[in-house]
Design a protein around this motif. Structure first.
Motif, mmCIF file in Angstrom:
data_model
loop_
_atom_site.group_PDB
_atom_site.id
_atom_site.type_symbol
_atom_site.label_atom_id
_atom_site.label_comp_id
_atom_site.label_asym_id
_atom_site.label_seq_id
_atom_site.Cartn_x
_atom_site.Cartn_y
_atom_site.Cartn_z
ATOM 1 N N THR A 101 0.834 -1.205 0.000
ATOM 2 C CA THR A 101 0.000 0.000 0.000
ATOM 3 C C THR A 101 0.864 1.248 0.000
ATOM 4 O O THR A 101 0.616 2.201 -0.757
ATOM 5 C CB THR A 101 -0.930 -0.009 1.228
ATOM 6 O OG1 THR A 101 -1.757 -1.178 1.184
ATOM 7 C CG2 THR A 101 -1.807 1.225 1.259
ATOM 8 N N GLY A 147 -8.768 -2.390 6.631
ATOM 9 C CA GLY A 147 -8.503 -3.554 5.793
ATOM 10 C C GLY A 147 -8.478 -4.838 6.594
ATOM 11 O O GLY A 147 -7.804 -4.937 7.619
ATOM 12 N N THR A 204 -5.933 -0.726 -2.838
ATOM 13 C CA THR A 204 -6.187 0.089 -1.647
ATOM 14 C C THR A 204 -5.699 1.513 -1.859
ATOM 15 O O THR A 204 -6.388 2.482 -1.516
ATOM 16 C CB THR A 204 -5.493 -0.534 -0.426
ATOM 17 O OG1 THR A 204 -6.024 -1.843 -0.196
ATOM 18 C CG2 THR A 204 -5.700 0.312 0.815
#
Length: 296
Positions: free
Chosen positions: A19, A108, A184
């Protein structure tokens, strides 16, 4: 810190690291803060102008002020099979974020539960209790790099994989961690650029692979990679838990969780890993790689 400061916590590890990598070209470095238990692992981003801090999920004092001045938090779930402890630590982090005035949380977690549209989230309660707060829950499909957890820690010399499952029935929509991180980051980028029209506010979304593969099909690929016959041998929960490698992999804080872990196989039988969502493909706009090409 600006009103639009974005924090990723934990910002190292498989999902966090991916991410972070994909946020860097999407968000201004001055608006990014990466927090990790071992911040030295993030030295590579400090030269980009990103703030790097240290904090540990298991340390109350670390978390109490970690999110001060933060507008948006990407909170990645606590990495452990200890359900009760994991839930407590995540709840503490969320409460700390709310006390610090965080306005939006992207949370998440693993993509069990089937179709996300048919599920509810405890985050609704946070919204009702905290004015001006919103969220998006990101359920991350099972990533292919985690296949040892579902194959009794398969390694090449093993010919039989002893698990409490026959390998048939609903499969798994495997996905690569790199793609989960990219998806994401893209979701967050879209939110930051235009919060008013962000279409995933107060929703649970699933980032999954584009097709399912049964456990039997997964093991057939492992067999090809190992260049030797490999097959599933269904065993009882007790026989699964008695395998030395499972005891070693699922023991946390001196407690063996390998028996509890077998509930995962029951979830597979219910099809909880088999739901395919097109969202990830839409976010990253390229064909998701086939499982056999990125298994590690």
């Amino acid at each position: 810190m600006s009103n639009h400061t974005v924090v990723v916590f934990p910002a190292s590890g498989g999902i966090g690291g991916s991410t972070v990598k994909h946020l860097l070209p999407r968000i201004s470095p001055q608006d990014l803060v990466f927090i990790a238990r071992h911040p030295e692992k993030l030295e590579f981003v400090s030269t980009a102008g990103v703030t790097v801090c240290g904090a540990d999920y298991d340390n109350d004092s670390d978390l109490e002020r970690a999110f001060d001045g933060v507008h948006t938090l990407i909170l990645i779930s606590y990495a452990s099979v200890e359900h009760e402890h994991r839930a407590k630590r995540q709840q503490f982090a969320i409460n700390a974020a709310l006390r610090s005035g965080v306005k939006y949380i992207f949370y998440g977690s693993l993509g069990y539960g089937g179709n996300p549209a048919s599920n509810q989230s405890m985050a609704h309660e946070c919204v009702s209790r905290n004015s001006g707060f919103d969220y998006t829950v990101i359920r991350e499909g099972l990533y292919s790099e985690s296949y040892p957890l579902y194959t009794s820690s398969f390694d090449n010399p093993v010919g039989e994989i002893l698990i409490p499952h026959n390998g048939l029935g609903p499969g798994i929509a495997w996905v690569k961690r790199e793609e989960l991180g990219e998806g994401t980051a893209e979701l967050l980028s879209r939110f930051i650029k235009d919060p008013s029209s962000f279409g995933y506010r107060r929703k649970i979304v699933l980032l999954s692979g584009s097709k399912t593969l049964s456990l039997k099909g997964t093991v057939e690929i492992l067999s090809k990679l190992a260049q030797r016959p490999v097959h599933i041998l269904p065993v009882s929960v007790e026989e699964f838990a008695a395998q030395p490698q499972n005891f070693a992999n699922f023991t946390y804080r001196g407690v063996d969780h390998s028996t509890a872990w077998t509930s995962t196989f029951e979830a597979f039988r219910r099809g909880e890993g088999a739901y395919v969502s097109p969202l990830l493909g839409e976010l990253i706009k390229h064909t998701l790689l086939l499982f056999m090409y990125f298994i590690v």
